[in-house]
Design an enzyme around this catalytic site. Structure first.
Site, PDB file in Angstrom:
ATOM      1  N   THR A 213      22.156  31.871  -4.779  1.00 52.18           N
ATOM      2  CA  THR A 213      21.056  31.675  -3.827  1.00 52.18           C
ATOM      3  C   THR A 213      19.749  31.400  -4.553  1.00 52.18           C
ATOM      4  O   THR A 213      19.551  31.865  -5.661  1.00 52.18           O
ATOM      5  CB  THR A 213      20.905  32.955  -2.985  1.00 52.18           C
ATOM      6  OG1 THR A 213      22.138  33.202  -2.341  1.00 52.18           O
ATOM      7  CG2 THR A 213      19.795  32.843  -1.965  1.00 52.18           C
ATOM      8  N   VAL A 214      18.852  30.649  -3.877  1.00 51.94           N
ATOM      9  CA  VAL A 214      17.507  30.456  -4.426  1.00 51.94           C
ATOM     10  C   VAL A 214      16.494  31.009  -3.437  1.00 51.94           C
ATOM     11  O   VAL A 214      16.670  30.928  -2.222  1.00 51.94           O
ATOM     12  CB  VAL A 214      17.179  28.979  -4.728  1.00 51.94           C
ATOM     13  CG1 VAL A 214      18.038  28.468  -5.880  1.00 51.94           C
ATOM     14  CG2 VAL A 214      17.350  28.087  -3.508  1.00 51.94           C
TER      15      VAL A 214
END
Length: 537
Positions: free
Chosen positions: A356-357
């Protein structure tokens, strides 16, 4: 404003929080943060900057997110906090029986079965339409340029890209995965650190999303390519599934923790885990951060919150208990009473009876946004739509194959979702956005960052740099190798099964931006465990 002691805490190492006034973008990739700042300087607001940064991240950090993933956001603008849920549903044609007929007793990690409708392009278009100042096509231009012209691969990115390639080379041998290798390993290997990688297909897809405000992705040529690819290769995703996708504006949920309101997106996201844990922990007074008692209570609270979430949390329309009951003070007190001197084996309570970012952005006008997007488990499903750069997520892997479970797989249903943005306010004024990415580490990271800030007065960079712990299952807790050994030994004496991890990425990667309500000065921190940066002016 929060009172920080910048001198007496060892966690900041040689890094310090970043200050600015006109605008700030914090994320895990310098090129993406700079792209967001560029948009701010061109007259865009924090929401435009966030979209630009997010789009760039699909290019410059494809190991963690992509166009074919999901997104959530918390947006502060004009005195109000707005919540955006852009997570997609399972295809209508999929079911537990269909998965079993395909020869699986559990939902696989790769291939078509875990693919759900992507929400990222819809999030960009909706945020732009509702709150943006610049045309979406202009905001996506920096990402298009990086995809078309290429960029040098950064150190952390190169490490995880190579790791993913080595795994995929062994596991993804079916022809349906060929397009992943064509896109992300065009030379027969992962790109090396410092090597320039580009994706013309990715650039063209971003251009179409910008020009059509994501219509092409859900009801146009891109949708046709995704549906055709699924049809030809045995997938469940259809043109109808894509056409029916809609982002949802939701009312954020909160708990008050020592005078600060901590906000999360409601289920199907797992932000409620962080809020439940804080609701339990607010019944204690913590005098010292680095003590066995502090860590013990934090871990026990997280275990109890996760036990509830993994039993009850799913698409909110399918939940059998209410969010309000899970976050009530009465239920928080009930759960708190279960915490004793010894580590417990967590079980769900009964609230009815009691890769995830992440990015954060802010501008000089007072707008702030907490935004997160992900493909899940790195590159996601391993499926890339031919010629488009669209790597499809595998978010459906979180569904349960137990028909009686709240999160049971059903066509047209959203699954329990790990990605969560956070936001903090005080007295109805914004303090700012925060987040810690990383699967089931995320709510644990939120709790640790909030307590580091509110209870222990750490500045944003120190709050992020502080050694972390992560509850894994039962009584198993992993701690970073920088975690103080005498405290780890003390936790072991309380019955925790402590494991020291040498992998920093296991403990999440976060960003924070706080705003001083009197001066408007912004102060930000970014993760020391990755290639992150804070861009400010």
């Amino acid at each position: 404003m929060l009172s920080f002691d910048h001198q007496s805490h060892p966690y900041a190492n040689t890094r310090h929080s970043t200050y600015g006034k006109n605008g700030m973008v914090a994320t895990s990739q310098p090129l993406a943060a700079q792209a967001g700042l560029e948009i701010l300087k061109k007259g865009g607001n924090a929401i435009d900057a966030a979209i630009a940064t997010a789009a760039c991240l699909t290019v410059v950090e494809p190991t963690s997110n992509g166009i074919g993933g999901d997104a959530f956001a918390l947006v502060w603008t004009k005195g109000k906090l707005h919540g955006l849920n852009a997570s997609g549903k399972a295809p209508k044609s999929i079911s537990i029986d269909a998965v079993k007929e395909a020869g699986h007793e559990e939902i696989p990690t790769h291939g078509w079965i875990p693919v759900t409708v992507p929400g990222v392009p819809g999030a960009w278009a909706e945020l732009s339409a509702k709150f943006g100042k610049l045309p979406l096509a202009d905001v996506l231009e920096p990402a298009i340029k990086y995809a078309e012209e290429g960029y040098p691969v950064s150190p952390t990115l190169g490490k995880y890209w190579n790791s993913a390639y080595n795994i995929y080379k062994q596991k993804l041998t079916d022809d349906v995965f060929t397009h992943w290798f064509d896109t992300f390993a065009p030379k027969g290997r992962a790109p090396k650190i410092g090597e320039v990688w580009s994706s013309k297909g990715h650039a063209e897809t971003l251009r179409l999303i910008g020009e059509t405000k994501a219509e092409s992705f859900y009801r146009g040529s891109l949708a046709e390519k995704m549906a055709s690819f699924a049809y030809k290769t045995g997938g469940y995703l259809t043109a109808e599934d894509l056409a029916e996708f809609e982002v949802e504006w939701v009312n954020p949920i909160r708990v008050n923790y020592r005078g600060y309101d901590i906000w999360e997106i409601p289920p199907n996201g797992q932000g409620i885990v962080a809020l439940q844990a804080l609701n339990i922990l607010k019944g204690y007074i913590f005098h010292e951060k680095d003590s066995v008692d502090t860590y013990h209570k934090q871990i026990e609270a997280i275990k109890l919150a996760f036990a509830d979430a993994q039993t009850y949390v799913t698409d909110e329309n399918h939940m059998k208990v209410s969010v309000e009951s899970l976050l009530s003070d009465v239920y928080g007190e009930t759960r708190r009473k279960l915490i004793a001197d010894e580590a417990l084996l967590p079980e769900a309570g009964d609230p009815a009876s009691s890769g995830t970012v992440y990015l954060a952005a802010a501008d000089g006008e007072g707008n702030m946004i907490s935004y997160i997007q992900s493909n899940y488990m790195g590159f996601g499903s391993g499926l890339v739509v031919p010629g488009t750069g669209i790597a499809l997520q595998n978010r459906g892997h979180n569904f349960s194959m137990d028909k009686h479970h709240a999160n049971a797989l059903e066509g047209g249903k959203r699954t329990y979702h790990t990605i969560i943005p956070g936001f903090m306010t005080k007295d109805d004024k914004p303090v700012g956005p925060f987040g810690v990415m990383g699967g089931f580490m995320q709510p644990q990271g939120h709790v640790q960052v909030v307590m580091n800030t509110v209870d222990f007065g750490l500045n944003p960079q120190a709050a992020l740099d502080a050694p972390r712990w992560q509850w894994m299952k039962d009584k198993v807790v992993e701690v970073e190798n920088r975690f103080q050994h005498h405290i780890a030994q003390g936790l072991a004496r309380k019955g925790h099964q402590i494991k020291i991890s040498l992998e920093p990425n296991s403990f999440g990667r976060g960003q924070i931006i706080w705003r001083d309500p009197e001066t408007g000065v912004l102060v930000g921190g970014t993760e020391s465990r990755t290639d992150g940066t804070v861009a400010a002016w």
